[in-house]
Motif scaffolding. Structure first.
Motif, PDB file in Angstrom:
ATOM      1  N   ALA A 290       0.850  -1.140  -0.022  1.00  0.00           N
ATOM      2  CA  ALA A 290       0.096  -0.006   0.102  1.00  0.00           C
ATOM      3  C   ALA A 290       0.862   1.371  -0.039  1.00  0.00           C
ATOM      4  O   ALA A 290       2.150   1.281   0.453  1.00  0.00           O
ATOM      5  N   GLY A 291       0.380   2.132  -0.711  1.00  0.00           N
ATOM      6  CA  GLY A 291       1.053   3.520  -0.769  1.00  0.00           C
ATOM      7  C   GLY A 291       1.463   3.917  -2.082  1.00  0.00           C
ATOM      8  O   GLY A 291       1.055   3.544  -3.146  1.00  0.00           O
ATOM      9  N   SER A 292       1.779   5.149  -2.034  1.00  0.00           N
ATOM     10  CA  SER A 292       2.546   5.945  -3.426  1.00  0.00           C
ATOM     11  C   SER A 292       3.466   4.896  -3.988  1.00  0.00           C
ATOM     12  O   SER A 292       4.617   4.531  -3.369  1.00  0.00           O
ATOM     13  N   LYS A 293       3.733   4.890  -5.279  1.00  0.00           N
ATOM     14  CA  LYS A 293       4.389   3.983  -5.953  1.00  0.00           C
ATOM     15  C   LYS A 293       4.924   4.452  -7.167  1.00  0.00           C
ATOM     16  O   LYS A 293       4.251   5.307  -7.823  1.00  0.00           O
ATOM     17  N   THR A 294       6.265   3.965  -7.792  1.00  0.00           N
ATOM     18  CA  THR A 294       6.940   4.823  -8.960  1.00  0.00           C
ATOM     19  C   THR A 294       7.567   3.266  -9.512  1.00  0.00           C
ATOM     20  O   THR A 294       8.211   2.643  -9.088  1.00  0.00           O
ATOM     21  N   ALA A 295       7.049   3.310 -10.982  1.00  0.00           N
ATOM     22  CA  ALA A 295       7.323   2.025 -11.631  1.00  0.00           C
ATOM     23  C   ALA A 295       7.861   2.594 -12.849  1.00  0.00           C
ATOM     24  O   ALA A 295       8.092   3.838 -13.111  1.00  0.00           O
ATOM     25  N   ARG A 308      13.602   1.795 -21.723  1.00  0.00           N
ATOM     26  CA  ARG A 308      13.175   2.274 -20.283  1.00  0.00           C
ATOM     27  C   ARG A 308      12.504   3.596 -20.226  1.00  0.00           C
ATOM     28  O   ARG A 308      12.965   4.358 -20.490  1.00  0.00           O
ATOM     29  N   SER A 309      11.316   3.642 -19.874  1.00  0.00           N
ATOM     30  CA  SER A 309      10.503   4.876 -19.661  1.00  0.00           C
ATOM     31  C   SER A 309      10.738   5.801 -18.490  1.00  0.00           C
ATOM     32  O   SER A 309      11.555   5.315 -17.704  1.00  0.00           O
ATOM     33  N   SER A 310      10.186   6.883 -18.454  1.00  0.00           N
ATOM     34  CA  SER A 310      10.259   7.774 -17.331  1.00  0.00           C
ATOM     35  C   SER A 310       9.471   7.171 -16.548  1.00  0.00           C
ATOM     36  O   SER A 310       8.622   6.338 -16.494  1.00  0.00           O
ATOM     37  N   PRO A 311       9.624   7.773 -15.266  1.00  0.00           N
ATOM     38  CA  PRO A 311       8.835   7.268 -14.074  1.00  0.00           C
ATOM     39  C   PRO A 311       7.369   7.309 -14.084  1.00  0.00           C
ATOM     40  O   PRO A 311       6.765   8.067 -14.710  1.00  0.00           O
ATOM     41  N   ILE A 312       6.707   6.107 -13.773  1.00  0.00           N
ATOM     42  CA  ILE A 312       5.050   6.136 -13.940  1.00  0.00           C
ATOM     43  C   ILE A 312       4.896   5.818 -12.448  1.00  0.00           C
ATOM     44  O   ILE A 312       5.072   5.072 -11.653  1.00  0.00           O
ATOM     45  N   THR A 313       3.949   6.856 -11.921  1.00  0.00           N
ATOM     46  CA  THR A 313       3.556   6.909 -10.554  1.00  0.00           C
ATOM     47  C   THR A 313       2.162   6.590 -10.361  1.00  0.00           C
ATOM     48  O   THR A 313       1.385   6.979 -11.357  1.00  0.00           O
ATOM     49  N   PHE A 314       1.643   5.942  -9.483  1.00  0.00           N
ATOM     50  CA  PHE A 314       0.270   5.567  -9.068  1.00  0.00           C
ATOM     51  C   PHE A 314       0.116   5.158  -7.629  1.00  0.00           C
ATOM     52  O   PHE A 314       1.061   5.111  -6.807  1.00  0.00           O
ATOM     53  N   THR A 317      -4.006   1.086  -2.874  1.00  0.00           N
ATOM     54  CA  THR A 317      -4.648   1.144  -1.715  1.00  0.00           C
ATOM     55  C   THR A 317      -4.669   0.241  -0.804  1.00  0.00           C
ATOM     56  O   THR A 317      -5.408   0.240   0.428  1.00  0.00           O
ATOM     57  N   GLN A 318      -4.126  -0.783  -1.237  1.00  0.00           N
ATOM     58  CA  GLN A 318      -3.583  -1.910  -0.065  1.00  0.00           C
ATOM     59  C   GLN A 318      -2.388  -2.810  -0.468  1.00  0.00           C
ATOM     60  O   GLN A 318      -1.777  -2.706  -1.634  1.00  0.00           O
ATOM     61  N   ASP A 319      -2.154  -3.877   0.555  1.00  0.00           N
ATOM     62  CA  ASP A 319      -1.106  -4.749   0.152  1.00  0.00           C
ATOM     63  C   ASP A 319      -1.708  -5.990  -0.645  1.00  0.00           C
ATOM     64  O   ASP A 319      -2.439  -6.507  -0.292  1.00  0.00           O
ATOM     65  N   PHE A 320      -0.753  -6.357  -1.522  1.00  0.00           N
ATOM     66  CA  PHE A 320      -0.979  -7.528  -2.295  1.00  0.00           C
ATOM     67  C   PHE A 320       0.102  -8.447  -2.398  1.00  0.00           C
ATOM     68  O   PHE A 320       1.333  -8.104  -2.238  1.00  0.00           O
ATOM     69  N   VAL A 321      -0.088  -9.535  -2.208  1.00  0.00           N
ATOM     70  CA  VAL A 321       0.903 -10.729  -2.069  1.00  0.00           C
ATOM     71  C   VAL A 321       1.009 -11.513  -3.636  1.00  0.00           C
ATOM     72  O   VAL A 321       0.040 -11.966  -3.922  1.00  0.00           O
TER      73      VAL A 321
END
Length: 740
Positions: A290-295, A308-314, A317-321
């Protein structure tokens, strides 16, 4: 007259200047065209999804284009695979071209900036080129047309009729007064796309900066992102609009902005249409916390290029396993005996085995199945009865201890095994110094080779020459001893064998010759290669000379009744004779009467003659330097000079019979390169022996070549005048022997 003479020079200078102006941009373009980029147009809001295996993940979908450094579309680029990198993990992506139709609003600057007399020609050029670019737009696109000045009235409602749109663009006229409300026009265009179907975009042409301030840049960008509208802008150079203003409006929406003069507007509009018609979609299921992510999006092209692209932010809302996953990476490799594939493994500890199936594209039925209890990133299964040139699908399924499917992936491939080939690249014939054939092979697509079988055959009858057949394991130098071979022409034959002695491939016979060395050559070579023998022979010669001298002295007659005259030769002194004492003659007759004892007269001292003359040391001539062995020529002058790479500065004279060469200090020749060039610390040794130069690879990392041919490690190879020695893949030196 002088002016007439100078006129041709002026014309020549003008020609040179024009040529430079033409060539320079081409050079710059050639240098920068290779800098490809991934341009992200849109990132959809991530959604939680349930996978086929029953796990819950976060689906992320992004739209992108592949552009060069001039923002031109890479039309020839072929995408091989894609992935999303997040928090150190890589997630495989499904990449495919976007086919959803566009809804586009064309926004044209009709303000007073374009309405004055100076700009009228540019305005006409702009509207004409925009109308002509409609033919390059993606298929099934619907358009609306708006012209802005103080207001932003709609000139044409949405239509798919390109002819009506073209005529409407050409009918536009610019006002000669009023304001340039660029932001108002953009806001109206974005608002018009609010309910439009498919993908949405605004294509704006402007020469004006906004001077109304009714809507801000943030207003326009916010509304565009809310409605997922991409803004593409073409500015007219030489007017009030700036690149910074356009970038502020365009970049946050995923569009492109450019400023061109009127003569190149057709390229600008055409490129916008090409970018909109060549967009891709990458979709992956992620398992973030969970939280703000940069991919980042990573695209691999079929030529091996990785972008490789520039950063993608999203926001998650929860933890995924992340569950256990397998992914087929790259292409399936075909060989004559098996197929090979590479897997990306996630949590492989849950996998008990992999079930592999090869399915025929023609029948849809499996032609091969196998379970792999032991597996790795790279795996192979037998090719079995696969048909060369046929199409198949490889399906790999991971199962757990209960036989439940954990993950599955598949890929289409064509079974195209490379033709197995074996060829003899070079043969170094035996010499007196190296009494063996040294063979270099070239192989391709030969699988399962365990050893090589080598023999010589008669040139006329092809019969095997007795005593020449030998078997050499893979990885060892291919050496065939000459042994008792007689001089003549022969055929060299090599076969590749597997563990059961099955012939996998046979090289075409190569003619080779052998000249058996004479007895004298053999003895000389043995002496040269055996320093102890030379020392022993020299010692024996010395002992022989001493023995003969001693014997001569012993048998010479020696006179004891006379004092000998001895000539002593001393350096830097005159030769003087030793004093001689005469013995008085014996008197005949009766012995004289004894006389009274008296003191004998004093005579000059003379040494009594010894019974045996004293032994004098033998004088040896001074040693000026070791002379070459009898019958062997002196070592000629030789040198090495750098040929490649171009920036390497190196030369050396070979003054020693054993000359080492390498990158490390302490060698006789030190090549000034670092370890990235492929030159080892001590790479090779050049020797002069038996009147010939040889070169030996000292087990270097990247090997040694002579005239482009690899040489075996640890064995000397003849070195001729003018030979080119290769040290590793980059360094080339020329070997030269001085004439005379």
């Amino acid at each position: 007259m002088v002016e007439a003479m100078h006129r041709p020079l002026h014309i020549l200078w003008l020609v040179c200047l024009c040529t430079a102006l033409i060539i320079l941009p081409l050079n710059v373009s050639a240098q920068t065209s290779g800098q490809s980029t991934i341009h992200i147009h849109d990132v959809a809001d991530p959604e939680a999804v349930t996978t086929a295996a029953g796990s819950t993940g976060l689906s992320l979908e992004t739209t992108f284009s592949l552009l060069d450094s001039d923002q031109q579309v890479l039309r020839e680029a072929e995408i091989d695979s894609g992935s999303i990198e997040l928090d150190g993990d890589s997630y495989g992506s499904i990449v495919q071209g976007v086919t959803v139709p566009w809804s586009i609003v064309l926004l044209v600057d009709g303000s007073r900036t374009m309405g004055n007399f100076r700009a009228s020609a540019d305005f006409k050029t702009a509207t004409t080129t925009l109308a002509n670019s409609i033919g390059q737009a993606p298929q099934d696109t619907t358009y609306a047309l708006i012209s802005f000045d103080d207001l932003a009235p709609t000139a044409l409602e949405f239509t798919s009729d390109s002819e009506s749109l073209t005529n409407a663009i050409k009918r536009l006229r610019a006002k000669s007064s009023g304001h340039s409300c660029l932001n108002d026009g953009l806001y109206e265009a974005v608002n018009k796309l609010g309910g439009a179907p498919g993908r949405r975009a605004v294509v704006v042409f402007t020469a004006s900066s906004d001077d109304c301030a009714t809507h801000s840049v943030q207003d326009v960008v916010g509304l565009a992102n809310e409605n997922r509208v991409q803004i593409y802008a073409v500015g007219l150079e030489g007017y009030s609009i700036t690149a910074g203003e356009l970038s502020a409006l365009v970049d946050p929406t995923g569009g492109l902005a450019t400023i061109k003069d009127a003569s190149t507007l057709s390229f600008a509009f055409g490129n916008v249409m090409n970018v909109m018609g060549n967009q891709w979609e990458a979709k992956a299921t992620l398992y973030p916390t969970a939280g703000s992510k940069t991919a980042a999006l990573v695209i691999t092209l079929k030529d091996g290029t990785v972008l490789r692209s520039s950063p993608i932010t999203f926001v998650s809302t929860q933890d995924f396993v992340r569950p256990t996953e397998i992914h087929l990476i790259g292409k399936v490799q075909s060989t004559a005996i098996d197929i090979r594939f590479t897997l990306g493994l996630v949590r492989p500890e849950q996998i008990r085995q992999l079930n592999v199936a090869v399915i025929s594209a023609d029948t849809g039925l499996p032609v091969f199945t196998q379970s792999l209890g032991t597996f790795a990133e790279t795996n192979k299964v037998p090719a079995g009865n696969l048909v060369a040139g046929a199409d198949y699908t490889l399906v790999v399924t991971a199962v757990d201890d209960q036989g439940r499917t954990l993950s599955e992936d598949k890929v289409d491939f064509k079974y195209e095994p490379a033709q197995a080939t074996l060829a003899i690249e070079s043969v170094a014939s035996p010499t007196a110094e190296t009494p063996e054939f040294v063979i270099t092979l070239a192989t391709q697509a030969i699988e399962g080779v365990v050893k090589y079988k080598i023999w010589l055959a008669q040139e006329q009858s092809s019969a095997i020459v007795p005593g020449t057949e030998t078997t050499i394991p893979v990885g060892e130098p291919l050496i065939l001893p000459a042994g008792d071979l007689t001089s003549g022409q022969y055929l060299l034959i090599v076969q590749a064998l597997d563990g059961t002695d099955k012939v996998l491939a046979e090289a075409a016979p190569v003619k080779t010759s052998y000249e058996r060395p004479s007895a004298i050559q053999a003895v000389r070579t043995w002496l040269v290669q055996t320093p102890l023998a030379i020392a022993a022979l020299g010692g024996l010669c010395c002992l022989t000379v001493i023995g003969v001298g001693g014997l001569f002295w012993f048998v010479m007659p020696k006179r004891r009744d006379r004092t000998k005259t001895v000539d002593l030769v001393l350096p830097q002194k005159e030769r003087r004779a030793a004093p001689v004492m005469e013995r008085p003659e014996a008197r005949r007759g009766p012995p004289p009467e004894p006389e009274p004892q008296r003191r004998p007269p004093v005579r000059p001292a003379a040494p009594p003659p010894p019974s045996t003359p004293p032994e004098m040391p033998l004088a040896r001539p001074p040693v000026e330097g070791a002379a070459p062995a009898a019958g062997l020529p002196a070592m000629p002058k030789a040198r090495l000079a750098a040929l490649e790479p171009a920036g390497l500065v190196f030369s050396a004279e070979i003054r020693k019979p054993v000359f080492t060469l390498g990158r490390r200090e302490g060698n006789d020749g030190v090549i000034p390169v670092d370890n990235s060039v492929g030159v080892s610390g001590q790479h090779l040794t050049i020797r002069f022996s038996g009147g010939k130069f040889t070169v030996q690879d000292d087990r270097s990392t990247f090997g040694t070549t002579v005239n482009g041919q690899p040489i075996p490690q640890g064995r000397p190879v003849p070195l001729e005048n003018g030979s080119v020695i290769g040290l590793g893949p980059a360094v080339r030196l020329k070997f030269e022997v001085a004439a005379g």
